[in-house]
Design an enzyme around this catalytic site. Structure first.
Site, mmCIF file in Angstrom:
data_model
loop_
_atom_site.group_PDB
_atom_site.id
_atom_site.type_symbol
_atom_site.label_atom_id
_atom_site.label_comp_id
_atom_site.label_asym_id
_atom_site.label_seq_id
_atom_site.Cartn_x
_atom_site.Cartn_y
_atom_site.Cartn_z
ATOM 1 N N ASN A 124 0.819 -1.220 0.000
ATOM 2 C CA ASN A 124 0.000 0.000 0.000
ATOM 3 C C ASN A 124 0.852 1.270 0.000
ATOM 4 O OD1 ASN A 124 0.508 -0.906 2.820
ATOM 5 N ND2 ASN A 124 -0.589 0.962 3.365
ATOM 6 N N HIS A 125 2.142 1.157 0.360
ATOM 7 C CA HIS A 125 3.017 2.338 0.317
ATOM 8 C C HIS A 125 3.647 2.556 -1.056
ATOM 9 C CE1 HIS A 125 3.127 3.859 4.527
ATOM 10 N NE2 HIS A 125 2.549 2.690 4.714
#
Length: 323
Positions: A124-125
């Protein structure tokens, strides 16, 4: 493009590895055009390979790294530097730690050097709206420029989303999705793509298991869902799988089982952010799909009554290697 044509990948890897044995924190300042070349060439390779990878054991699986470059080097020292071992990383290479650039550059360089033996999933980063806030943008801007951060964004938008090892172990960064009925749905996701605020791709990168939830629940992150043990059991049965392997959450021992050992969380950044006393772990999967865990202990001594190692799962035997 010129940046790709004249890319000296061996020289880049050599310089990134030169700081082995140095005091943690020493930077490796590659040339901007070299980093751009890493992004462009790896992007090309990501797009040439499936969005849902089908991999074969033996391999080593690693969870979040978050810019902890010297811990990444420790993982390789322990597991064997490529191509000695095959690797699958589950995402979250950047943000929070001090050396996101070295971390992502070494991983992309290995992807280019060993495209069939070294695999990187999206976390998700690896998304502009997140790494704009949590450190990677600032690091790019401070050490290079904003344009380079945008080049990384174009690369991240092409990363694969999930992997299946020997048709039995399903791997992704976050977890399951209420929208996921068929693996074909993952295969149909077109790249390049940003991570949407909801839906299948979002959930695969953001969801979390929760022992207190029956079915699907609200996620405290404010994004995606939580899912209970029964959701895991049904998913595995439906798709004839043995195990879900995911990352995304700090766990004290570096790995933690859930749902009668049908799901494992891996986290590979020990002493996360300098604020946690967690170990980091890497899961080795051998040819028979036996899984064992290699542990990077945190720098400080653990509290005397830290929890005991988890009982091994049925069908997937585990052993613990400590270092």
């Amino acid at each position: 493009m010129a940046d790709v044509d004249k890319l000296n990948i061996d020289s880049i890897i050599q310089r990134l590895l030169e700081v082995r044995g140095s005091k943690p924190g020493k930077n490796v300042q590659l040339q901007e055009n070299e980093i751009r070349g890493l992004c462009l060439k790896s992007r090309e390779i990501f797009l040439s390979q499936p969005i849902l990878l089908e991999l074969e054991a033996p391999l080593k699986i690693c969870g979040d790294i978050h810019g902890q470059y010297y811990d990444l080097l420790r993982l390789f020292e322990y597991g064997g530097f490529p191509p000695e071992s095959n690797y699958l990383f589950l995402g979250d290479y950047v943000d929070r730690g001090k050396q996101s650039l070295e971390t992502i550059c070494l991983l992309l360089a290995y992807k280019i050097k060993y495209p069939e033996n070294f695999f990187l999933l999206r976390g998700n980063h690896e998304c502009a709206s997140i790494n704009r806030i949590y450190g990677f943008y600032d690091e790019c801007k401070r050490r290079y420029n904003i344009k380079l951060w945008k080049t990384f964004t174009d690369c991240f938008n092409c990363l694969p989303i999930a992997a299946i090892v020997d048709e039995k172990i399903f791997c992704c960064h976050g977890g399951l999705s209420p929208d996921l009925q068929s693996m074909e749905q993952i295969r149909r996701i077109m790249r390049p793509t940003d991570v949407p605020d909801q839906g299948l791709l979002c959930d695969l990168l953001w969801s979390d298991p929760d022992k207190d939830v029956l079915g699907w629940g609200e996620n405290d992150r404010g994004v995606s869902f939580t899912f209970g043990a029964e959701v895991v059991a049904k998913f595995l049965h439906k798709h004839d799988l043995d195990l879900i392997c995911r990352a995304h959450q700090v766990v004290e021992d570096g790995y933690e089982f859930f749902a009668k050992r049908q799901l494992v969380t891996l986290f590979s950044a020990p002493n996360y952010c300098g604020e946690f006393d967690n170990a980091g772990a890497m899961m080795s999967v051998d040819e028979t799909l036996m899984c064992s865990f290699q542990i990077l202990k945190p720098a400080e001594k653990k509290k005397p009554n830290a929890s005991r190692p988890v009982t091994p799962p049925r069908g997937i035997i585990t052993k613990q290697a400590k270092k």
